[in-house]
Design a protein around this motif. Structure first.
Motif, PDB file in Angstrom:
ATOM      1  N   ALA B 172       0.814  -1.225   0.000  1.00  0.00           N
ATOM      2  CA  ALA B 172       0.000   0.000   0.000  1.00  0.00           C
ATOM      3  C   ALA B 172       0.841   1.265   0.000  1.00  0.00           C
ATOM      4  O   ALA B 172       0.427   2.286  -0.560  1.00  0.00           O
ATOM      5  CB  ALA B 172      -0.938  -0.009   1.207  1.00  0.00           C
ATOM      6  N   ASN B 173       2.006   1.211   0.619  1.00  0.00           N
ATOM      7  CA  ASN B 173       2.840   2.408   0.689  1.00  0.00           C
ATOM      8  C   ASN B 173       4.008   2.370  -0.303  1.00  0.00           C
ATOM      9  O   ASN B 173       4.991   3.081  -0.119  1.00  0.00           O
ATOM     10  CB  ASN B 173       3.395   2.579   2.107  1.00  0.00           C
ATOM     11  N   LEU B 174       3.891   1.512  -1.318  1.00  0.00           N
ATOM     12  CA  LEU B 174       4.995   1.372  -2.270  1.00  0.00           C
ATOM     13  C   LEU B 174       4.554   1.806  -3.660  1.00  0.00           C
ATOM     14  O   LEU B 174       3.367   1.716  -4.008  1.00  0.00           O
ATOM     15  CB  LEU B 174       5.458  -0.091  -2.327  1.00  0.00           C
ATOM     16  N   ASP B 175       5.529   2.241  -4.447  1.00  0.00           N
ATOM     17  CA  ASP B 175       5.197   2.560  -5.836  1.00  0.00           C
ATOM     18  C   ASP B 175       5.027   1.251  -6.611  1.00  0.00           C
ATOM     19  O   ASP B 175       5.259   0.157  -6.083  1.00  0.00           O
ATOM     20  CB  ASP B 175       6.276   3.442  -6.460  1.00  0.00           C
ATOM     21  N   THR B 176       4.625   1.336  -7.845  1.00  0.00           N
ATOM     22  CA  THR B 176       4.290   0.140  -8.620  1.00  0.00           C
ATOM     23  C   THR B 176       5.469  -0.827  -8.715  1.00  0.00           C
ATOM     24  O   THR B 176       5.329  -2.034  -8.469  1.00  0.00           O
ATOM     25  CB  THR B 176       3.848   0.557 -10.044  1.00  0.00           C
ATOM     26  N   ALA B 177       6.638  -0.290  -9.044  1.00  0.00           N
ATOM     27  CA  ALA B 177       7.800  -1.161  -9.246  1.00  0.00           C
ATOM     28  C   ALA B 177       8.175  -1.885  -7.953  1.00  0.00           C
ATOM     29  O   ALA B 177       8.401  -3.106  -7.953  1.00  0.00           O
ATOM     30  CB  ALA B 177       8.983  -0.331  -9.749  1.00  0.00           C
ATOM     31  N   ASN B 178       8.223  -1.130  -6.861  1.00  0.00           N
ATOM     32  CA  ASN B 178       8.582  -1.741  -5.576  1.00  0.00           C
ATOM     33  C   ASN B 178       7.507  -2.714  -5.107  1.00  0.00           C
ATOM     34  O   ASN B 178       7.808  -3.773  -4.555  1.00  0.00           O
ATOM     35  CB  ASN B 178       8.812  -0.662  -4.517  1.00  0.00           C
ATOM     36  N   GLY B 179       6.244  -2.339  -5.343  1.00  0.00           N
ATOM     37  CA  GLY B 179       5.138  -3.208  -4.960  1.00  0.00           C
ATOM     38  C   GLY B 179       5.227  -4.532  -5.701  1.00  0.00           C
ATOM     39  O   GLY B 179       5.060  -5.614  -5.121  1.00  0.00           O
ATOM     40  N   GLN B 180       5.529  -4.426  -6.977  1.00  0.00           N
ATOM     41  CA  GLN B 180       5.642  -5.631  -7.794  1.00  0.00           C
ATOM     42  C   GLN B 180       6.812  -6.492  -7.306  1.00  0.00           C
ATOM     43  O   GLN B 180       6.693  -7.714  -7.185  1.00  0.00           O
ATOM     44  CB  GLN B 180       5.871  -5.200  -9.242  1.00  0.00           C
ATOM     45  N   GLN B 181       7.913  -5.834  -6.994  1.00  0.00           N
ATOM     46  CA  GLN B 181       9.095  -6.568  -6.531  1.00  0.00           C
ATOM     47  C   GLN B 181       8.798  -7.315  -5.221  1.00  0.00           C
ATOM     48  O   GLN B 181       9.159  -8.486  -5.058  1.00  0.00           O
ATOM     49  CB  GLN B 181      10.247  -5.585  -6.322  1.00  0.00           C
ATOM     50  N   VAL B 182       8.104  -6.619  -4.318  1.00  0.00           N
ATOM     51  CA  VAL B 182       7.754  -7.233  -3.032  1.00  0.00           C
ATOM     52  C   VAL B 182       6.864  -8.453  -3.250  1.00  0.00           C
ATOM     53  O   VAL B 182       7.080  -9.527  -2.665  1.00  0.00           O
ATOM     54  CB  VAL B 182       7.070  -6.199  -2.105  1.00  0.00           C
ATOM     55  N   MET B 183       5.867  -8.303  -4.118  1.00  0.00           N
ATOM     56  CA  MET B 183       4.946  -9.417  -4.357  1.00  0.00           C
ATOM     57  C   MET B 183       5.664 -10.585  -5.018  1.00  0.00           C
ATOM     58  O   MET B 183       5.403 -11.754  -4.700  1.00  0.00           O
ATOM     59  CB  MET B 183       3.769  -8.955  -5.236  1.00  0.00           C
ATOM     60  N   GLU B 184       6.586 -10.266  -5.904  1.00  0.00           N
ATOM     61  CA  GLU B 184       7.310 -11.354  -6.566  1.00  0.00           C
ATOM     62  C   GLU B 184       8.203 -12.105  -5.584  1.00  0.00           C
ATOM     63  O   GLU B 184       8.316 -13.330  -5.647  1.00  0.00           O
ATOM     64  CB  GLU B 184       8.135 -10.792  -7.739  1.00  0.00           C
ATOM     65  N   ILE B 185       8.799 -11.369  -4.686  1.00  0.00           N
ATOM     66  CA  ILE B 185       9.635 -12.032  -3.660  1.00  0.00           C
ATOM     67  C   ILE B 185       8.766 -12.928  -2.787  1.00  0.00           C
ATOM     68  O   ILE B 185       9.109 -14.080  -2.505  1.00  0.00           O
ATOM     69  CB  ILE B 185      10.370 -10.982  -2.801  1.00  0.00           C
ATOM     70  N   MET B 186       7.600 -12.402  -2.380  1.00  0.00           N
ATOM     71  CA  MET B 186       6.706 -13.204  -1.529  1.00  0.00           C
ATOM     72  C   MET B 186       6.265 -14.464  -2.266  1.00  0.00           C
ATOM     73  O   MET B 186       6.264 -15.568  -1.693  1.00  0.00           O
ATOM     74  CB  MET B 186       5.483 -12.373  -1.108  1.00  0.00           C
ATOM     75  N   ALA B 187       5.910 -14.305  -3.527  1.00  0.00           N
ATOM     76  CA  ALA B 187       5.444 -15.453  -4.311  1.00  0.00           C
ATOM     77  C   ALA B 187       6.565 -16.478  -4.480  1.00  0.00           C
ATOM     78  O   ALA B 187       6.340 -17.699  -4.356  1.00  0.00           O
ATOM     79  CB  ALA B 187       4.947 -14.974  -5.676  1.00  0.00           C
ATOM     80  N   ARG B 188       7.768 -15.975  -4.729  1.00  0.00           N
ATOM     81  CA  ARG B 188       8.915 -16.880  -4.924  1.00  0.00           C
ATOM     82  C   ARG B 188       9.209 -17.660  -3.639  1.00  0.00           C
ATOM     83  O   ARG B 188       9.435 -18.870  -3.664  1.00  0.00           O
ATOM     84  CB  ARG B 188      10.138 -16.052  -5.350  1.00  0.00           C
ATOM     85  N   LEU B 189       9.193 -16.940  -2.519  1.00  0.00           N
ATOM     86  CA  LEU B 189       9.489 -17.594  -1.240  1.00  0.00           C
ATOM     87  C   LEU B 189       8.392 -18.585  -0.865  1.00  0.00           C
ATOM     88  O   LEU B 189       8.658 -19.629  -0.265  1.00  0.00           O
ATOM     89  CB  LEU B 189       9.667 -16.548  -0.133  1.00  0.00           C
ATOM     90  N   ASN B 190       7.164 -18.272  -1.259  1.00  0.00           N
ATOM     91  CA  ASN B 190       6.050 -19.188  -1.015  1.00  0.00           C
ATOM     92  C   ASN B 190       6.281 -20.503  -1.754  1.00  0.00           C
ATOM     93  O   ASN B 190       6.139 -21.592  -1.184  1.00  0.00           O
ATOM     94  CB  ASN B 190       4.749 -18.517  -1.466  1.00  0.00           C
ATOM     95  N   GLU B 191       6.716 -20.377  -2.975  1.00  0.00           N
ATOM     96  CA  GLU B 191       6.942 -21.593  -3.762  1.00  0.00           C
ATOM     97  C   GLU B 191       8.190 -22.338  -3.292  1.00  0.00           C
ATOM     98  O   GLU B 191       8.219 -23.562  -3.229  1.00  0.00           O
ATOM     99  CB  GLU B 191       7.066 -21.225  -5.241  1.00  0.00           C
ATOM    100  N   ALA B 192       9.203 -21.554  -2.914  1.00  0.00           N
ATOM    101  CA  ALA B 192      10.481 -22.174  -2.541  1.00  0.00           C
ATOM    102  C   ALA B 192      10.417 -22.838  -1.162  1.00  0.00           C
ATOM    103  O   ALA B 192      11.018 -23.892  -0.956  1.00  0.00           O
ATOM    104  CB  ALA B 192      11.583 -21.125  -2.551  1.00  0.00           C
ATOM    105  N   THR B 193       9.699 -22.220  -0.238  1.00  0.00           N
ATOM    106  CA  THR B 193       9.737 -22.717   1.148  1.00  0.00           C
ATOM    107  C   THR B 193       8.467 -23.449   1.554  1.00  0.00           C
ATOM    108  O   THR B 193       8.462 -24.143   2.561  1.00  0.00           O
ATOM    109  CB  THR B 193       9.923 -21.543   2.132  1.00  0.00           C
TER     110      THR B 193
END
Lengths: 409, 233
Positions: B172-193
């Motif tokens: 909510a407090n991030l710009d589009t690029a950072n928001g996307q990066q955060v979501m991608e990290i979360m998704a990646r870690l979800n799949e990895a762990t």
């Protein structure tokens, strides 16, 4: 524990000015406590010491009917064979020295002015009178001197009398009359106790006895002990049906009473100062808790238990107390050191205030025992930590949800 | 076994004489390894539900089970233990301790678990590397961008190897690029762990990452269906 210390230390560093001011307030409180304790203790000690050295001694052997206030010279009120009694008393194990003294009331006449004084007949060879040997002018008394006296420095200054000057003394006598004689000021002594020095004139015991018509008699056998706390035991051993033995505690009731009063006053003073410093500490910590409400919520969210959150803020208070007490010890220690070594000049304050029965020197030296200092410091420390329990508990009892939203539901 | 089981949960807030029902009988279950989003308009009960699942709050009625254990009536310390051992949090406002650097922030939950120093160091450095902040370990939050702070928060949430990570409006407090990066990290870690992620949002750009979307309105679940897995990569 290490992480708690780091968190607490950095927490204090977040608002350096407030932390510094809080520690400073605590430090000033501790310094004030140390300084006041040293002042009062120094005053009590020096007053009692001077009272004993200049006036009462540790013990006095007197006739049963002797009235100190009247400085009676009636033969029945005086000790008949004081030199022999002094010798007997001096032979006792705990006794350091014993010497006869004769007290007489008199009036000093200088020019057109007169002043009530106390004549003190002493044995100039006795060590008991060494306290008067600090001469600012002239020479010490000769036991056979028939017209020489010593006067106190403050009396000499007040009456503009110098060594070699002639003075006239009106002295009460054993038969109830008054005798006037002229004396030469042989010397000027200074005990740095203006109330005493401006009212006491010393002359050899034999001269005082002759002038007052007391014969071989003396008012008292004045005794100093090796251990002042052996006074009661020695007094009990010396008491007879003819003589009474007064101890320093009986002869200095005002000092002891004042000490009790001062101790009670000091407790009130401690409570006020500690109350103020505790309020400062609580205020600083409560502000810290409210400023960091969200942070407390974060710590709770990641699983920090209540007790640990409480420990975090108590650690912060502990560090604040360490800083404050350190500052207090530094400034208080310097103040006490200065007061102990150089003293505080009081001048003629006691005499100006009309204090009687209370011997006060012209300079007050502070005195603080390590035990008193440690007790005060630990008390300040404990009070600060106890006061910090409230803000620490406030932090620990915060609901995580409310805390995460900055305290709002 | 369900990681999260919510059974007929209600949550009422009373202010003065007014009682507001934030949740009105919510039922849902979330399996291990899911990547679930709670969506709905403001006031729908998303944050309240996350707080209840995260043991930050207690329901007025109903039951919440985390890994099969009923956490609805635990005391404060018991709930703190559950949060410390089984749940990681990511908040909208980044929620880092401002006086600690990135390394120390990630290390904090491990200290609470009394993990040994060597193991702790290895774990923190690994997680910071996972979120791309290995070279920013000694930076304090005020020296990091919003996106970097949120990545530190992700690393911290995963530090204790929880079974569940809850994220409340993480972008909510991030710009589009950072928001996307955060979501991608979360998704990646979800799949990895295999860690279960549940996040609340009303940002459509975020919703597309979810495998399952649970929609709330007026304190009730009104839809509970599949997300758009094709969008995740």
């Amino acid at each position: 524990m290490k992480q708690l210390l780091i968190l607490a230390y950095r927490g204090l560093g977040r608002n350096r000015r407030r932390s510094l001011l809080s520690a400073l307030a605590l430090g000033i409180g501790v310094a004030l406590l140390l300084f006041m304790a040293a002042f009062i203790e120094g005053e009590m000690r020096s007053s009692l010491e001077l009272g004993i050295k200049l006036d009462t001694g540790h013990l006095q052997v007197r006739r049963l009917d002797y009235d100190v206030a009247k400085a009676s010279l009636a033969w029945e009120d005086l000790i008949d064979d004081p030199t022999a009694i002094a010798r007997q008393v001096a032979a006792l194990e705990p006794v350091r020295l014993a010497t006869p003294r004769l007290y007489a009331g008199g009036i000093l006449l200088t020019g057109d002015e007169s002043l009530g004084v106390r004549i003190l007949g002493i044995d100039p060879t006795s060590e008991a009178n060494d306290v008067y040997r600090n001469l600012v002018g002239g020479a010490w008394l000769n036991p056979d001197d028939r017209e020489g006296v010593l006067i106190g420095a403050s009396l000499a200054a007040k009456r503009n009398v110098a060594v070699g000057d002639r003075i006239a003394l009106l002295v009460n006598t054993a038969d109830g009359g008054v005798d006037e004689q002229r004396f030469v000021v042989r010397g000027v002594y200074d005990t740095h106790t203006p109330t005493h020095d401006q009212s006491t004139i010393l002359m050899p015991l034999s001269k005082a006895q002759a002038m007052t018509g007391a014969g071989e008699r003396a008012s008292t056998v004045w005794v100093m002990l090796d251990d002042m706390y052996a006074a009661d035991a020695v007094a009990a051993a010396l008491t007879s049906d003819r003589y009474e033995v007064q101890t320093w505690a009986q002869m200095n009731p005002l000092q002891l009473e004042f000490e009790r009063y001062a101790n009670a006053m000091m407790i009130v003073f401690y409570l006020i100062v500690l109350g103020i410093t505790a309020t400062v500490a609580v205020n600083a910590m409560v502000m810290a808790v409210f400023e960091r409400t969200r942070e407390i919520g974060i710590l709770a969210a990641i699983g920090m238990r209540e007790r640990r959150i409480m420990a975090l803020f108590l650690t912060e208070s502990f560090l604040l107390a360490v800083g404050g007490v350190g500052i207090g010890l530094l400034f208080g220690g310097l103040g006490v050191y200065y007061m102990s070594v150089h003293g505080i000049y009081l001048g003629n304050m006691a005499a100006d205030m009309g204090l009687t029965g209370f011997t006060l020197g012209d300079r007050l030296y502070g005195y603080l025992t390590a035990q008193d200092a440690i007790t005060l410091v630990i008390t300040a420390f404990v009070v600060t930590l106890l006061a910090s329990l409230y803000p620490a508990l406030l932090a620990a009892r915060m609901e995580p949800v409310r805390a995460l939203h900055g305290g709002e539901a | 076994m369900h990681v999260v089981q919510v059974e007929n949960v209600t949550r009422d807030y009373t202010i003065g004489e007014v009682t507001t029902q934030a949740l009105r009988g919510v039922d849902l279950a979330i399996e291990r390894g899911e990547f679930v989003t709670l969506v709905g308009p403001s006031g729908s009960g998303k944050t309240t539900l996350l707080q209840l699942i995260g043991c930050l709050d207690q329901p007025t009625s109903g039951r919440i089970l985390i890994n099969g254990r009923d956490v609805s009536r635990l005391n404060r310390n018991q709930r703190a233990d559950i949060r410390r051992n089984e749940i990681g949090f990511i908040f909208q406002f980044f929620a880092l301790i401002p006086t600690l650097n990135a390394y120390e922030n990630v290390e904090m939950p491990l200290l609470l678990r009394a993990m040994g120093a060597a193991e702790r160091r290895e774990r923190v450095l690994h997680l910071l590397a996972e979120v791309g902040l290995a070279d920013r370990a000694d930076h304090r939050p005020d020296q990091l961008s919003g996106g970097e702070q949120q990545r530190v928060a992700i690393a911290r949430a995963l530090a204790t190897d929880p079974t569940l990570v809850l994220a409340d409006e993480p972008t909510a407090n991030l710009d589009t690029a950072n928001g996307q990066q955060v979501m991608e990290i979360m998704a990646r870690l979800n799949e990895a762990t295999g860690v279960t992620f549940v996040f609340a949002t009303h940002d459509p750009r975020v919703i597309k990452y979810a495998r399952r979307v649970i929609t709330l309105r007026d304190g009730m679940v009104v839809a509970n269906g599949q997300g758009a897995p094709t969008e995740r990569s």
